[in-house]
Design a protein around this motif. Structure first.
Motif, mmCIF file in Angstrom:
data_model
loop_
_atom_site.group_PDB
_atom_site.id
_atom_site.type_symbol
_atom_site.label_atom_id
_atom_site.label_comp_id
_atom_site.label_asym_id
_atom_site.label_seq_id
_atom_site.Cartn_x
_atom_site.Cartn_y
_atom_site.Cartn_z
ATOM 1 N N LEU B 168 -12.832 -2.016 2.329
ATOM 2 C CA LEU B 168 -12.690 -0.594 2.594
ATOM 3 C C LEU B 168 -12.075 0.121 1.399
ATOM 4 O O LEU B 168 -11.065 -0.283 0.861
ATOM 5 N N ILE B 170 -10.801 3.703 1.101
ATOM 6 C CA ILE B 170 -10.609 4.656 2.179
ATOM 7 C C ILE B 170 -10.376 6.083 1.710
ATOM 8 O O ILE B 170 -10.555 7.034 2.444
ATOM 9 N N MET B 171 -9.956 6.256 0.458
ATOM 10 C CA MET B 171 -9.534 7.592 0.045
ATOM 11 C C MET B 171 -10.738 8.521 -0.074
ATOM 12 O O MET B 171 -11.484 8.672 0.827
ATOM 13 N N LEU B 178 -5.942 6.501 -7.890
ATOM 14 C CA LEU B 178 -4.880 5.497 -7.880
ATOM 15 C C LEU B 178 -5.080 4.444 -8.958
ATOM 16 O O LEU B 178 -4.147 4.072 -9.666
ATOM 17 N N LYS B 233 -3.843 -0.478 -1.008
ATOM 18 C CA LYS B 233 -3.573 -1.472 0.028
ATOM 19 C C LYS B 233 -2.284 -2.234 -0.219
ATOM 20 O O LYS B 233 -2.029 -3.253 0.410
HETATM 21 S S1 SF4 Z 1 -7.293 2.440 -4.902
HETATM 22 FE FE1 SF4 Z 1 -8.665 4.154 -4.453
HETATM 23 S S2 SF4 Z 1 -10.670 3.594 -5.338
HETATM 24 FE FE2 SF4 Z 1 -9.409 1.747 -5.205
HETATM 25 S S3 SF4 Z 1 -10.018 0.810 -3.224
HETATM 26 FE FE3 SF4 Z 1 -8.205 2.085 -2.894
HETATM 27 S S4 SF4 Z 1 -9.000 4.037 -2.230
HETATM 28 FE FE4 SF4 Z 1 -10.676 2.956 -3.199
#
Ligand code: SF4
Lengths: 161, 331
Positions: B168, B170-171, B178, B233
């Motif tokens: 996933l 998710i953003m 990030l 995560k």
């Molecule tokens: S850090 Fe950002 S781009 Fe990387 S998996 Fe997480 S939400 Fe997706």
């Protein structure tokens, strides 16, 4: 038939655990390097393992307490010299390595479940994993393939006990 | 409903075909695709082999060129489009509008699919891409709830593809900052979230520690499942409590929604995981093939089988699978 195979696997496994750590490790390294040089000649030629040039990758079979260290020089895989420092190490139990080699299990899955670990240079370890995944297993001799699947299955059963 | 499956190499492609993929998507081995990892993906020769195998089995081949071209290197992205066109791939999956314009002008007959990296979440956005570049299909971001997917499907004039299973992100899909915040490399520009060169796993006194460019992301006790260290995560101390502040490491699994997705007119289900091995592809594709066949047969009476659930749970990051963002009541 099945149970004979299982008990051979279990007996062999116990013997391996006891014997392998005390044997010299160069015959294993030599055999591994030789096998890979023959089986992956085409890939070596195409430069698909160039990322290993001058680096040292260690494969640690935890339950057998052995670690095989290899690298690449020119167009061949080579045993790593004793003085060279390990750049990346992949560690797992024999049963899990065989499960990966025979296509039974996905290395990432094993990693998530903490049955496989990578230390040192992650990029080197992951690149090695990806390159091995890309090898056409159907090119391995039929007999070797069947054996791989058989041994992996038997060991997995034995380990489940 | 078309089953669209990932392949990071030829053996994975074969595993996908053998286990019932309708289409397989691949990328070239550089930063023109969003799974830019060492040792992964296809060079010209293996791409040609991939095409041969796809054609001989009557399936479709999609090529993902779904990162954004960097200033000064547009020609490399153009060359990737030329290579995909030379292969006569069945579709190109893209996000960069400059590149889409190039593809539309030079290869008007080639199908364009809008990548999830473009993060199109409204009917107006889809219409824009359709009118400007003639896209045939769009892959919807994983941040949408089922209700939002249904609304989009009702208003969209292009085919829609929805994620069925996988890790996933998710953003805001491609727009997440990030990874570049910590490592200087982002999914949209470098084709990778959390590049492997920045990842470090080390066994410490308190368990397995994982760092991203030197920044501690998480620490796992011996009995805990580990995951790939994406910043979203990780576990951080917030208000004095160590927790998954942004997202838990789970995999997306929208299988239970198949009847609703089919009723909404979703044309394709996409499986994530070009970075995974042929063993993963074989197991996950087979499971989804069976599920899609079942939903086509039984419609609303479809039920997720325990066996399928088990296989997907085993293969997922963080072990448990959830409905992910498709089931966010707050949206
Ligand atoms: S850090 Fe950002 S781009 Fe990387 S998996 Fe997480 S939400 Fe997706």
């Amino acid at each position: 038939m099945v149970s004979i195979r299982k008990s051979i696997a279990r007996g062999g496994y116990r013997l391996g655990c006891r014997l392998l750590p005390v044997l010299p490790k160069w015959p294993g390294e030599l055999a591994l390097v030789k096998f890979l040089n023959v089986q992956l000649a085409e890939e070596l030629e195409e430069g698909e393992f160039d990322f290993l040039e001058g680096r040292v990758l260690e494969i640690a079979v935890i339950d057998f307490r052995i670690s095989l260290r290899m690298g690449k020089s020119g167009a061949r895989f080579v045993r790593a010299p004793a003085s060279a420092i390990t750049d990346a190490a992949i560690a797992a139990k024999a049963v899990d390595f065989l499960a990966i080699a025979s296509g039974r299990e996905d290395p990432d899955t094993l990693f998530f479940h903490r049955r496989l670990s990578i230390s040192g240079d992650t990029e080197l370890g992951l690149t090695a994993k990806n390159r091995l995944d890309a090898i056409d297993r159907s090119r391995l001799p039929q007999r070797a393939q069947r054996w791989l699947v058989l041994i992996a299955g038997a060991l997995a059963d034995a380990a489940a006990k | 409903m078309e089953l669209v499956c990932p392949a990071g190499g030829l053996p994975a492609l074969e595993a996908a075909i053998d286990n019932g993929a309708d289409a397989v998507y691949i990328g070239f081995n550089d930063d023109t695709n969003a799974r830019n990892f060492g040792g992964l993906n296809f060079n010209d020769r293996s791409a040609l082999r991939a095409l041969e195998r796809i054609r001989s089995r009557g399936r479709k081949l999609f090529v993902a060129i779904n990162t954004y071209a960097k200033p000064g290197s547009f020609s490399r992205w153009q060359a990737a489009v030329d290579r995909a066109a030379d292969l006569s791939a069945d579709a190109m999956i893209m996000a960069d509008i400059g590149l889409m314009e190039y593809a539309r002008d030079k290869y008007p007959k080639l199908s364009l699919h809008l990548s999830v990296q473009a993060s199109a979440t409204s009917v107006a956005a889809l219409e824009f891409y359709r009118r400007q570049f003639g896209i045939r299909r769009a892959v919807l971001p994983r941040v949408l709830s089922l209700k939002q997917v249904q609304q989009l499907a009702a208003g969209s004039r292009v085919e829609l593809e929805v994620f069925g299973f996988g890790s996933l992100c998710i953003m805001a899909e491609g727009r997440c900052h990030l990874s570049s915040y910590v490592t200087g490399e982002s999914p949209n520009l470098n084709g990778v979230c959390s590049p492997a060169r920045a990842v470090e796993w080390r066994n410490g006194a308190n368990g397995l520690e994982t760092r991203l460019n030197g920044v501690l992301i998480d620490r796992f006790a011996d009995n805990e499942n580990a995951g790939y260290p994406t910043l979203c995560k990780g576990r951080f101390v917030v208000d004095g409590k160590r927790q998954h502040a942004l997202e838990e490491p789970t995999s997306l699994n929208s299988m239970a929604l198949l009847p609703e997705l089919k009723a909404a007119g979703i044309q394709a289900i996409k499986l994530e995981g070009r970075q995974r091995s042929p063993a993963y592809v074989a197991q996950v594709v087979r499971t989804w093939r069976e599920a899609i066949d079942e939903v086509l047969q039984r419609g609303a009476d479809f039920l997720v089988k325990e066996r399928w659930r088990g296989t997907l749970a085993k293969n997922s990051e963080g072990k448990q699978t959830t409905l992910g963002a498709y089931d966010r009541p707050w949206q």
